[in-house]
Design a protein around this motif. Structure first.
Motif, PDB file in Angstrom:
ATOM      1  N   SER A 170       0.830  -1.209   0.000  1.00 33.10           N
ATOM      2  CA  SER A 170       0.000   0.000   0.000  1.00 33.10           C
ATOM      3  C   SER A 170       0.862   1.256   0.000  1.00 33.10           C
ATOM      4  O   SER A 170       0.531   2.249  -0.656  1.00 33.10           O
ATOM      5  CB  SER A 170      -0.927  -0.002   1.223  1.00 33.10           C
ATOM      6  OG  SER A 170      -1.876  -1.040   1.133  1.00 33.10           O
ATOM      7  N   LEU A 171       1.971   1.210   0.735  1.00 33.84           N
ATOM      8  CA  LEU A 171       2.907   2.336   0.724  1.00 33.84           C
ATOM      9  C   LEU A 171       3.561   2.497  -0.643  1.00 33.84           C
ATOM     10  O   LEU A 171       3.746   3.614  -1.133  1.00 33.84           O
ATOM     11  CB  LEU A 171       3.987   2.129   1.785  1.00 33.84           C
ATOM     12  CG  LEU A 171       3.657   2.510   3.229  1.00 33.84           C
ATOM     13  CD1 LEU A 171       4.798   2.101   4.146  1.00 33.84           C
ATOM     14  CD2 LEU A 171       3.398   4.010   3.351  1.00 33.84           C
ATOM     15  N   ALA A 172       3.908   1.376  -1.255  1.00 36.81           N
ATOM     16  CA  ALA A 172       4.601   1.416  -2.547  1.00 36.81           C
ATOM     17  C   ALA A 172       3.694   1.898  -3.667  1.00 36.81           C
ATOM     18  O   ALA A 172       4.156   2.544  -4.618  1.00 36.81           O
ATOM     19  CB  ALA A 172       5.157   0.033  -2.879  1.00 36.81           C
ATOM     20  N   GLY A 173       2.417   1.572  -3.583  1.00 38.46           N
ATOM     21  CA  GLY A 173       1.483   1.996  -4.624  1.00 38.46           C
ATOM     22  C   GLY A 173       1.849   1.420  -5.976  1.00 38.46           C
ATOM     23  O   GLY A 173       1.962   0.209  -6.142  1.00 38.46           O
ATOM     24  N   SER A 174       2.049   2.295  -6.939  1.00 34.62           N
ATOM     25  CA  SER A 174       2.395   1.858  -8.297  1.00 34.62           C
ATOM     26  C   SER A 174       3.851   2.157  -8.640  1.00 34.62           C
ATOM     27  O   SER A 174       4.195   2.296  -9.820  1.00 34.62           O
ATOM     28  CB  SER A 174       1.466   2.534  -9.316  1.00 34.62           C
ATOM     29  OG  SER A 174       0.129   2.123  -9.129  1.00 34.62           O
ATOM     30  N   THR A 175       4.696   2.265  -7.631  1.00 32.18           N
ATOM     31  CA  THR A 175       6.120   2.501  -7.865  1.00 32.18           C
ATOM     32  C   THR A 175       6.760   1.223  -8.399  1.00 32.18           C
ATOM     33  O   THR A 175       6.820   0.219  -7.678  1.00 32.18           O
ATOM     34  CB  THR A 175       6.826   2.931  -6.567  1.00 32.18           C
ATOM     35  OG1 THR A 175       6.142   4.060  -6.014  1.00 32.18           O
ATOM     36  CG2 THR A 175       8.276   3.285  -6.843  1.00 32.18           C
ATOM     37  N   PRO A 176       7.239   1.216  -9.631  1.00 29.93           N
ATOM     38  CA  PRO A 176       7.683  -0.042 -10.257  1.00 29.93           C
ATOM     39  C   PRO A 176       8.746  -0.797  -9.473  1.00 29.93           C
ATOM     40  O   PRO A 176       8.603  -2.004  -9.224  1.00 29.93           O
ATOM     41  CB  PRO A 176       8.210   0.412 -11.627  1.00 29.93           C
ATOM     42  CG  PRO A 176       7.463   1.668 -11.921  1.00 29.93           C
ATOM     43  CD  PRO A 176       7.283   2.338 -10.591  1.00 29.93           C
ATOM     44  N   TRP A 177       9.827  -0.106  -9.075  1.00 31.09           N
ATOM     45  CA  TRP A 177      10.919  -0.830  -8.425  1.00 31.09           C
ATOM     46  C   TRP A 177      10.501  -1.374  -7.066  1.00 31.09           C
ATOM     47  O   TRP A 177      10.911  -2.481  -6.674  1.00 31.09           O
ATOM     48  CB  TRP A 177      12.151   0.070  -8.279  1.00 31.09           C
ATOM     49  CG  TRP A 177      12.006   1.200  -7.297  1.00 31.09           C
ATOM     50  CD1 TRP A 177      11.627   2.480  -7.561  1.00 31.09           C
ATOM     51  CD2 TRP A 177      12.219   1.132  -5.875  1.00 31.09           C
ATOM     52  NE1 TRP A 177      11.583   3.224  -6.406  1.00 31.09           N
ATOM     53  CE2 TRP A 177      11.952   2.422  -5.356  1.00 31.09           C
ATOM     54  CE3 TRP A 177      12.610   0.124  -5.004  1.00 31.09           C
ATOM     55  CZ2 TRP A 177      12.056   2.717  -3.999  1.00 31.09           C
ATOM     56  CZ3 TRP A 177      12.715   0.412  -3.645  1.00 31.09           C
ATOM     57  CH2 TRP A 177      12.448   1.699  -3.160  1.00 31.09           C
TER      58      TRP A 177
END
Length: 314
Positions: A75-82
């Protein structure tokens, strides 16, 4: 391979009890926290029901906590690819470690990373953690109340590790590609790999074939329902699919589970919108075919590694 099969005899009463046990708390959570909370809670119930029959209470609690941690981080990462790629690999390795105890214990955690990260579950990290913990507890209680039992299916250490690394790297790459290029529903490719490519070699042919055939046939059902039925009729079809999915899950008929799951998801996601129904059906089929193709290649690689080990030990 038998394409169509009957549900396991004697499982209908348990299926009805399970549906009631799942639906009541899910509806309550939906009212209290919304659709995302309900989806996350339901997914976590599945995790709780997966780990409880083959684990001691403390072990089951620890595995649910691991799932909650991964869901919160996603949830924190969201859509951040890496970030999602890293979490995919980590969750696959953790799944490999627990597969040595019994295959599939944490198989839902990589899916949770996808759905809580770039997927449809949109929750703050702390809310994701709490709903996963609550869902895991509910799943454990349901398992105890209905007295579900399951045999342990341990995976040999080397086999589990090779499977985890291969699947982790593949799914991490898929998710990075999908997110970096903003591919709508590209995560379905990774979900297909995760669900169809089992750690036990003797299960792979059935799940790969079942995922492909079940998805294709299910997509046809969904499209016909969206095109030719009124909204209430399509809802009835989707609810019936949910019922049959749960019923067939009692007997391990994976093709029939995929056949029921696909139209249920597609119908609920495109109710009253024919254009969206076409779009989602097309994407589901294409991404499933791509995922199966990738999974088959990895399965062949894993089989080659296993054959080499057998030759060396002979």
């Amino acid at each position: 391979m038998v394409i169509f099969s009957r549900p396991q005899p004697g499982t209908l009463p348990t299926t009805l009890k399970l549906l009631v046990a799942i639906m009541i708390p899910s509806v309550i959570v939906s009212v209290l926290g919304g659709a995302s909370a309900s989806m996350g809670f339901g997914l976590a119930m599945g995790l709780g029901m997966a780990v409880t029959p083959v684990s001691k209470p403390r072990q089951a609690a620890l595995l649910v906590i691991v799932g909650a941690a991964l869901g919160g981080l996603a949830s924190l990462a969201g859509s951040t690819p890496w970030a999602i790629a890293v979490l995919m690999f980590v969750s696959a390795i953790l799944s490999a470690a627990t597969n040595q105890r019994s295959a599939g214990l944490l198989s839902l955690t990589p899916v949770m990373v996808i759905l809580f990260g770039p997927g449809p579950i949109n929750l703050p990290w702390w809310s994701a953690v709490l709903w996963i913990l609550a869902g895991g507890l509910a799943g454990a209680l349901i398992t105890r109340l209905l007295k579900f039992q399951a045999p342990t299916l341990p995976v040999e250490k080397r086999t589990a590790l090779e499977h985890g690394i291969a699947v982790g790297l593949l799914c991490a790459a898929i998710m990075y590609w999908a997110l970096a290029n903003s591919i709508p529903h590209g995560y379905w490719v990774a979900v297909t790999v995760l669900m169809a490519l089992r750690p036990l070699a003797n299960q792979r042919r059935e799940t790969l074939n079942g995922r492909l055939i079940g998805t294709l046939l299910g997509a046809i059902i969904a499209l016909l329902a969206v095109l030719f039925l009124p909204v209430w009729g399509a809802v009835i079809v989707a609810v019936l699919c949910l019922f049959f999915m749960v019923w067939y899950s009692m007997g391990g008929a994976y093709l029939m589970q995929a056949l029921a799951l696909t139209p249920m998801l597609l119908i609920f996601a495109s109710l009253g919108d024919i254009d969206r129904g076409f779009e989602l059906t097309f994407e589901r089929v294409i991404f499933t075919v791509i995922g199966i193709a990738a999974a088959v290649l990895v399965a062949l690689l894993l089989r080659r590694w296993e054959s080499r080990r057998e030759d060396l030990s002979a």
